[in-house]
Design a protein around this motif. Structure first.
Motif, PDB file in Angstrom:
ATOM      1  N   SER A  14      -1.128  -2.556   6.889  1.00  0.00           N
ATOM      2  CA  SER A  14      -0.142  -3.380   7.604  1.00  0.00           C
ATOM      3  C   SER A  14       0.052  -4.741   6.951  1.00  0.00           C
ATOM      4  O   SER A  14       1.035  -5.434   7.231  1.00  0.00           O
ATOM      5  CB  SER A  14      -0.576  -3.564   9.062  1.00  0.00           C
ATOM      6  OG  SER A  14      -1.833  -4.223   9.122  1.00  0.00           O
ATOM      7  N   LEU A  15      -0.873  -5.140   6.060  1.00  0.00           N
ATOM      8  CA  LEU A  15      -0.768  -6.426   5.377  1.00  0.00           C
ATOM      9  C   LEU A  15      -0.054  -6.311   4.027  1.00  0.00           C
ATOM     10  O   LEU A  15       0.107  -7.294   3.314  1.00  0.00           O
ATOM     11  CB  LEU A  15      -2.165  -7.022   5.154  1.00  0.00           C
ATOM     12  CG  LEU A  15      -2.973  -7.345   6.407  1.00  0.00           C
ATOM     13  CD1 LEU A  15      -4.365  -7.853   6.029  1.00  0.00           C
ATOM     14  CD2 LEU A  15      -2.244  -8.361   7.277  1.00  0.00           C
ATOM     15  N   ARG A  16       0.364  -5.102   3.686  1.00  0.00           N
ATOM     16  CA  ARG A  16       1.026  -4.871   2.406  1.00  0.00           C
ATOM     17  C   ARG A  16       2.355  -5.632   2.339  1.00  0.00           C
ATOM     18  O   ARG A  16       3.190  -5.527   3.239  1.00  0.00           O
ATOM     19  CB  ARG A  16       1.269  -3.366   2.239  1.00  0.00           C
ATOM     20  CG  ARG A  16       1.828  -2.945   0.885  1.00  0.00           C
ATOM     21  CD  ARG A  16       1.941  -1.424   0.866  1.00  0.00           C
ATOM     22  NE  ARG A  16       2.639  -0.926  -0.301  1.00  0.00           N
ATOM     23  CZ  ARG A  16       2.054  -0.616  -1.449  1.00  0.00           C
ATOM     24  NH1 ARG A  16       0.736  -0.754  -1.558  1.00  0.00           N
ATOM     25  NH2 ARG A  16       2.753  -0.165  -2.471  1.00  0.00           N
ATOM     26  N   ARG A  17       2.541  -6.401   1.278  1.00  0.00           N
ATOM     27  CA  ARG A  17       3.743  -7.238   1.164  1.00  0.00           C
ATOM     28  C   ARG A  17       4.321  -7.132  -0.241  1.00  0.00           C
ATOM     29  O   ARG A  17       3.616  -7.362  -1.222  1.00  0.00           O
ATOM     30  CB  ARG A  17       3.371  -8.700   1.460  1.00  0.00           C
ATOM     31  CG  ARG A  17       4.536  -9.679   1.386  1.00  0.00           C
ATOM     32  CD  ARG A  17       4.088 -11.052   1.824  1.00  0.00           C
ATOM     33  NE  ARG A  17       3.131 -11.638   0.902  1.00  0.00           N
ATOM     34  CZ  ARG A  17       3.451 -12.369  -0.170  1.00  0.00           C
ATOM     35  NH1 ARG A  17       4.734 -12.560  -0.474  1.00  0.00           N
ATOM     36  NH2 ARG A  17       2.516 -12.887  -0.931  1.00  0.00           N
ATOM     37  N   THR A  24       3.102  -5.181  -5.255  1.00  0.00           N
ATOM     38  CA  THR A  24       2.798  -5.573  -3.876  1.00  0.00           C
ATOM     39  C   THR A  24       1.407  -6.193  -3.812  1.00  0.00           C
ATOM     40  O   THR A  24       0.542  -5.921  -4.647  1.00  0.00           O
ATOM     41  CB  THR A  24       2.844  -4.369  -2.916  1.00  0.00           C
ATOM     42  OG1 THR A  24       1.883  -3.385  -3.348  1.00  0.00           O
ATOM     43  CG2 THR A  24       4.229  -3.741  -2.879  1.00  0.00           C
ATOM     44  N   GLY A  75      -1.845  -6.872  -0.934  1.00  0.00           N
ATOM     45  CA  GLY A  75      -2.360  -6.445   0.358  1.00  0.00           C
ATOM     46  C   GLY A  75      -2.346  -4.934   0.536  1.00  0.00           C
ATOM     47  O   GLY A  75      -1.806  -4.192  -0.281  1.00  0.00           O
ATOM     48  N   LYS A  76      -2.954  -4.501   1.641  1.00  0.00           N
ATOM     49  CA  LYS A  76      -3.039  -3.075   1.954  1.00  0.00           C
ATOM     50  C   LYS A  76      -2.668  -2.826   3.415  1.00  0.00           C
ATOM     51  O   LYS A  76      -2.778  -3.714   4.259  1.00  0.00           O
ATOM     52  CB  LYS A  76      -4.462  -2.553   1.693  1.00  0.00           C
ATOM     53  CG  LYS A  76      -4.890  -2.618   0.234  1.00  0.00           C
ATOM     54  CD  LYS A  76      -6.300  -2.058   0.049  1.00  0.00           C
ATOM     55  CE  LYS A  76      -6.705  -2.099  -1.418  1.00  0.00           C
ATOM     56  NZ  LYS A  76      -8.081  -1.570  -1.628  1.00  0.00           N
TER      57      LYS A  76
END
Length: 222
Positions: free
Chosen positions: A18-21, A13, A15-16
């Motif tokens: 809420s931005l984790r994708r 993944t 990001g971290k």
């Protein structure tokens, strides 16, 4: 035959919070010596991320990735450096040093292996001869065509006889004739050296060179 690369349930993944994708999801794969495998898929599908994980250029987050039966997840940095020295990289942008001749660019790959300068020169000139650039070894990148630069990049990747070659869009900037020459060269040298080749590509003109073609989309292999 023992796999060169073994991947089980690999996920990654960016990001971290809420931005984790998710970029890769539950990837499992085996690659074998002497095999050429193409990896296709749309932009943003995770192709380059998988390549950089296999090349020990990015840390494994979840799952298992074994190179030469060495688990990469959690491995120490010094061991990663040693593994990288056994892997040849070929990129679309060549990444040649403009201040060095073709032979000197190729020889840089051997410097990591504690080989003497005269021997580096000899091996660099030999492989440039093999890729059809024996008469251009003294030239600088600015004096070479796009196809010739990519041949130098191939020579640099293969001069140390790596067990794995990772190529990221090696024909993207080349015309059809130069692109075909480049992949044929990779194919011939890979089979001679019995190494594993994984090539990321969008180029439908070269699909016939591979033993297998894998497709990745939305971070999942099909």
């Amino acid at each position: 035959m023992t796999p060169t690369v073994t991947i089980n349930n690999l996920s990654h993944t960016f990001g971290k919070g809420s931005l984790r994708r998710p970029v890769l999801t539950d990837i499992s794969l085996e690659l074998y010596p002497g095999e050429i495998v193409l990896l296709t898929g749309p932009s943003g599908s995770g192709k380059t991320t998988l390549l950089t994980l296999m090349g020990a250029l990015r840390s494994v987050q979840e799952g298992s990735l074994r190179i030469f039966d060495q688990e990469l997840r959690g491995v120490r940095k010094r061991r990663l450096v040693r593994l990288r020295n056994q892997i040849g990289f070929i990129f679309q942008s060549h990444n040649l040093l403009d201040c060095l001749t073709a032979a000197e660019n190729v020889g840089m790959a051997l410097k990591l292996h504690n080989i003497s300068l005269p021997e580096r020169r000899r091996q660099a000139n030999n492989i440039l001869q093999t890729v059809g650039l024996g008469d251009h070894s003294h030239k600088y990148p600015g004096q070479l065509s796009g196809g010739q630069k990519q041949r130098v990049a191939i020579a640099r990747a293969l001069v140390s006889q790596p067990k794995i070659v990772l190529a990221d869009e090696p024909t993207a900037a080349l015309d059809s004739h130069s692109g075909r020459d480049v992949v044929t060269l990779i194919q011939q040298l890979a089979h001679q050296q019995h190494c594993t080749v994984l090539m990321v590509t969008h180029d439908v003109r070269i699909l016939d060179i591979a033993e297998r073609t894998l497709h990745i989309e939305d971070g999942q292999l099909s």
